[in-house]
Design a protein around this motif. Sequence first.
Motif, short mmCIF file in Angstrom:
data_model
loop_
_atom_site.label_atom_id
_atom_site.label_comp_id
_atom_site.label_asym_id
_atom_site.label_seq_id
_atom_site.Cartn_x
_atom_site.Cartn_y
_atom_site.Cartn_z
N HIS A 123 60.10 94.64 -33.22
CA HIS A 123 60.21 94.48 -34.67
C HIS A 123 61.33 95.34 -35.22
N GLU A 124 61.80 94.97 -36.39
CA GLU A 124 62.85 95.74 -37.04
C GLU A 124 62.38 97.19 -37.22
N GLY A 125 63.23 98.12 -36.88
CA GLY A 125 62.87 99.53 -36.97
C GLY A 125 62.42 100.10 -35.64
N ASP A 126 62.04 99.21 -34.69
CA ASP A 126 61.69 99.69 -33.36
C ASP A 126 62.94 100.18 -32.64
N ALA A 127 62.73 100.97 -31.61
CA ALA A 127 63.86 101.35 -30.76
C ALA A 127 64.46 100.07 -30.17
N GLU A 128 65.78 100.10 -29.96
CA GLU A 128 66.46 98.90 -29.47
C GLU A 128 65.89 98.51 -28.10
N PRO A 129 65.47 97.24 -27.94
CA PRO A 129 64.87 96.84 -26.66
C PRO A 129 65.87 96.91 -25.52
N ARG A 130 65.39 97.33 -24.39
CA ARG A 130 66.23 97.44 -23.20
C ARG A 130 65.39 97.01 -21.98
N VAL A 131 66.06 96.52 -20.96
CA VAL A 131 65.43 96.26 -19.67
C VAL A 131 65.67 97.48 -18.79
N ARG A 132 64.59 98.03 -18.27
CA ARG A 132 64.66 99.28 -17.51
C ARG A 132 64.37 99.01 -16.04
N ILE A 133 65.16 99.59 -15.17
CA ILE A 133 64.93 99.45 -13.74
C ILE A 133 63.87 100.46 -13.30
N LEU A 134 62.77 99.95 -12.74
CA LEU A 134 61.70 100.82 -12.24
C LEU A 134 61.90 101.17 -10.77
N ARG A 135 62.51 100.23 -10.03
CA ARG A 135 62.78 100.49 -8.62
C ARG A 135 64.03 99.72 -8.21
N ASP A 136 64.98 100.42 -7.61
CA ASP A 136 66.13 99.74 -7.03
C ASP A 136 65.72 99.05 -5.74
N GLY A 137 66.29 97.88 -5.50
CA GLY A 137 65.92 97.14 -4.30
C GLY A 137 66.92 96.05 -3.99
N ALA A 138 66.40 94.85 -3.69
CA ALA A 138 67.21 93.76 -3.16
C ALA A 138 68.29 93.28 -4.13
N SER A 185 70.98 94.27 -6.93
CA SER A 185 71.68 95.51 -7.29
C SER A 185 71.76 95.69 -8.80
N ARG A 186 71.96 96.93 -9.20
CA ARG A 186 72.16 97.27 -10.62
C ARG A 186 73.35 96.49 -11.19
N GLU A 187 74.41 96.34 -10.37
CA GLU A 187 75.60 95.63 -10.83
C GLU A 187 75.31 94.16 -11.08
N GLU A 188 74.49 93.56 -10.22
CA GLU A 188 74.13 92.15 -10.41
C GLU A 188 73.29 91.98 -11.68
N LEU A 189 72.37 92.90 -11.93
CA LEU A 189 71.57 92.85 -13.15
C LEU A 189 72.46 92.98 -14.38
N ALA A 190 73.43 93.89 -14.32
CA ALA A 190 74.32 94.12 -15.46
C ALA A 190 75.16 92.88 -15.76
N GLU A 191 75.51 92.11 -14.73
CA GLU A 191 76.27 90.88 -14.95
C GLU A 191 75.50 89.91 -15.83
N VAL A 192 74.18 89.87 -15.68
CA VAL A 192 73.35 88.95 -16.45
C VAL A 192 72.94 89.54 -17.79
N LEU A 193 72.61 90.83 -17.80
CA LEU A 193 72.01 91.45 -19.00
C LEU A 193 73.01 92.14 -19.91
N GLY A 194 74.13 92.58 -19.37
CA GLY A 194 75.09 93.32 -20.19
C GLY A 194 74.46 94.57 -20.78
N ASP A 195 74.61 94.73 -22.10
CA ASP A 195 74.13 95.95 -22.78
C ASP A 195 72.61 96.04 -22.84
N LEU A 196 71.91 94.95 -22.51
CA LEU A 196 70.45 95.02 -22.52
C LEU A 196 69.91 95.85 -21.37
#
Length: 240
Positions: A194-209, A211-222
């Motif tokens: 909701h408006e006023g909430d902290a900006e939503p983000r996708v958080r990595i809980l465990r690195d695995g199969a 990569s962080r770089e592949e996730l960033a390609e899809v999600l960008g700043d999220l």
Amino acid sequence: MSSPLFDCRDEAQLLTGMRQARQAIARGHVVVMPTDTVYGVAADAFSPAAVQRLLDAKGRGRQQPPPVLVSGIDAMRALVEQVPEAVERLVERFWPGGLTVVLPAQPSLSWDLGETKGTVAVRMPDHRIALELLSETGPLAVSSANLTGQPAAVTGDDARAMLGDSVAVYLDDGPSRTGVASTIVDATSLVGAHEGDAEPRVRILRDGAVSREELAEVLGDLLELPEHDPHAGPDDRPGA
């Protein structure tokens, strides 16, 4: 008599093993099956007694609930409150495959995976045997096939050496293709923001199969940037 192990590379053993695995799951027992990442120990996600058997087999408490494997995105939609657009993009890119997504669970479901805090971790594996079993049984609670604190099993024999007769049926398909557990991301903040909430983000809980770089390609700043070394602490949601 020890629990049977079926070599699924042999067509006759595959048919018998799949039948016995389906029957075991229907009776509330646990089975070991191959996935595209590591071997998993699986139970009916909607049977609290079966899920408890899975946790007991691994020597794990309810504070570490197992992820749920599904046969596709339609099955995922039935389990979660909402599939945000960013998650749609993630699963389109990485499913079937080594990405597990944590979202708020569908509140109408009557199940008990442990202390989930109202969430569920969902993945579609890229493995023919796992997908065939899931298409016949429905969603399965699945965690890596090992005793807690031990390396994840990458063969059926590895799993049987650790889990023994706490598992009813072992399905073996040779060494795991990757031997690397799935990447786990937490997308819960994308649901119901909701408006006023902290900006939503996708958080990595465990690195695995995946990569962080592949996730960033899809999600960008999220994609949330880590504030610490992701390898420094224990897994939040260990799974296959």
